[in-house]
Enzyme design. Structure first.
Site, short mmCIF file in Angstrom:
data_model
loop_
_atom_site.label_atom_id
_atom_site.label_comp_id
_atom_site.label_asym_id
_atom_site.label_seq_id
_atom_site.Cartn_x
_atom_site.Cartn_y
_atom_site.Cartn_z
N LYS A 37 1.23 1.29 -7.65
CA LYS A 37 2.36 0.90 -6.81
C LYS A 37 2.47 1.74 -5.55
CE LYS A 37 7.06 -0.66 -7.33
NZ LYS A 37 6.81 -1.76 -6.42
N GLY A 42 2.15 9.57 -7.42
CA GLY A 42 0.71 9.63 -7.69
C GLY A 42 -0.09 8.75 -6.73
N CYS A 43 0.42 7.56 -6.47
CA CYS A 43 -0.30 6.62 -5.59
C CYS A 43 -0.31 7.12 -4.15
CB CYS A 43 0.33 5.24 -5.68
SG CYS A 43 0.20 4.55 -7.36
N THR A 44 0.78 7.73 -3.73
CA THR A 44 0.85 8.29 -2.38
C THR A 44 -0.12 9.47 -2.26
OG1 THR A 44 3.14 7.58 -2.10
CG2 THR A 44 2.37 9.36 -0.67
N ALA A 47 -3.72 8.02 -2.06
CA ALA A 47 -3.99 7.38 -0.76
C ALA A 47 -4.14 8.43 0.35
CB ALA A 47 -2.88 6.39 -0.42
#
Length: 150
Positions: A37, A42-44, A47
Site C-alpha cells: 500500500k 514499510g512501503c514508503t 520506495a
C-alpha cells in the site's frame, strides 16, 4: 511465479494511465517489486530506498517498476510526495499480482484477508525471472538488490 518463469510483458498502467510493458525498455533488466500500500511506513521506506539507489541500479542495467493495487491517483500522490521517478503500476484488479503469485491470504490481528505479499522479482532482459526476494529489507531494498546482483 518461480525462477525461470517468463514474466508477462504487459504489467498494467502507470500513475499517468500509460501502459507499462517490459518490451518498452530495450536492453534493460528489471526490478519489479510488489508492495501492499502507498504511503504506509514499510512501503514508503522501500520506495525511497529504491529511489535513492536508482542510479546504481540503472548503472547495473536495471529498470525499477513498482506494483500495488492502489489506484493511479494514489500512485501519483505517493510518487509526488516522495519524489519517485520510476513507474508505479496500478494493479487495481490484482491481475498481475495474482499471476505473479503475490496475492495471498494474510493474517493481521487475528483476521484473515487477501493482500499483496511484499516480493521483489529480478528479471533478465527477456523477462525471465532470475531471482525472487521474499524477505525484503524495506529500509535497504536497493542495497539488498545490489548485493544480490553483485
Amino acid at each position: 511465479m518461480k525462477t525461470g518463469d517468463k514474466f508477462p510483458d504487459l504489467l498494467g498502467t502507470d500513475a499517468n494511465g500509460n501502459e507499462v510493458r517490459l518490451s518498452q525498455y530495450k536492453d534493460k533488466k528489471f526490478v519489479v517489486y510488489f508492495y501492499p500500500k502507498d504511503n504506509t511506513p514499510g512501503c514508503t521506506a522501500e520506495a525511497c530506498s529504491l529511489e535513492t539507489g536508482l542510479d546504481e541500479l540503472a548503472a547495473a542495467g536495471y529498470q525499477v517498476i513498482g506494483v500495488s493495487k492502489d489506484s493511479a491517483a494514489s500512485h501519483q500522490k505517493f510518487a509526488a510526495k516522495h519524489s519517485l521517478t520510476f513507474p508505479l503500476v496500478a494493479d487495481t484488479e490484482t491481475t498481475l499480482c495474482q499471476e505473479a503469485g503475490v496475492w495471498q491470504k494474510k493474517k493481521m490481528a487475528g483476521r484473515e484477508y487477501m493482500g499483496i505479499v511484499r516480493t521483489t522479482f529480478l528479471l533478465a532482459n527477456d523477462g525471465t525471472v532470475e531471482q525472487i526476494i521474499t524477505k525484503v529489507d524495506t529500509k535497504a531494498a536497493a542495497r539488498q538488490i545490489l548485493d544480490i546482483i553483485g
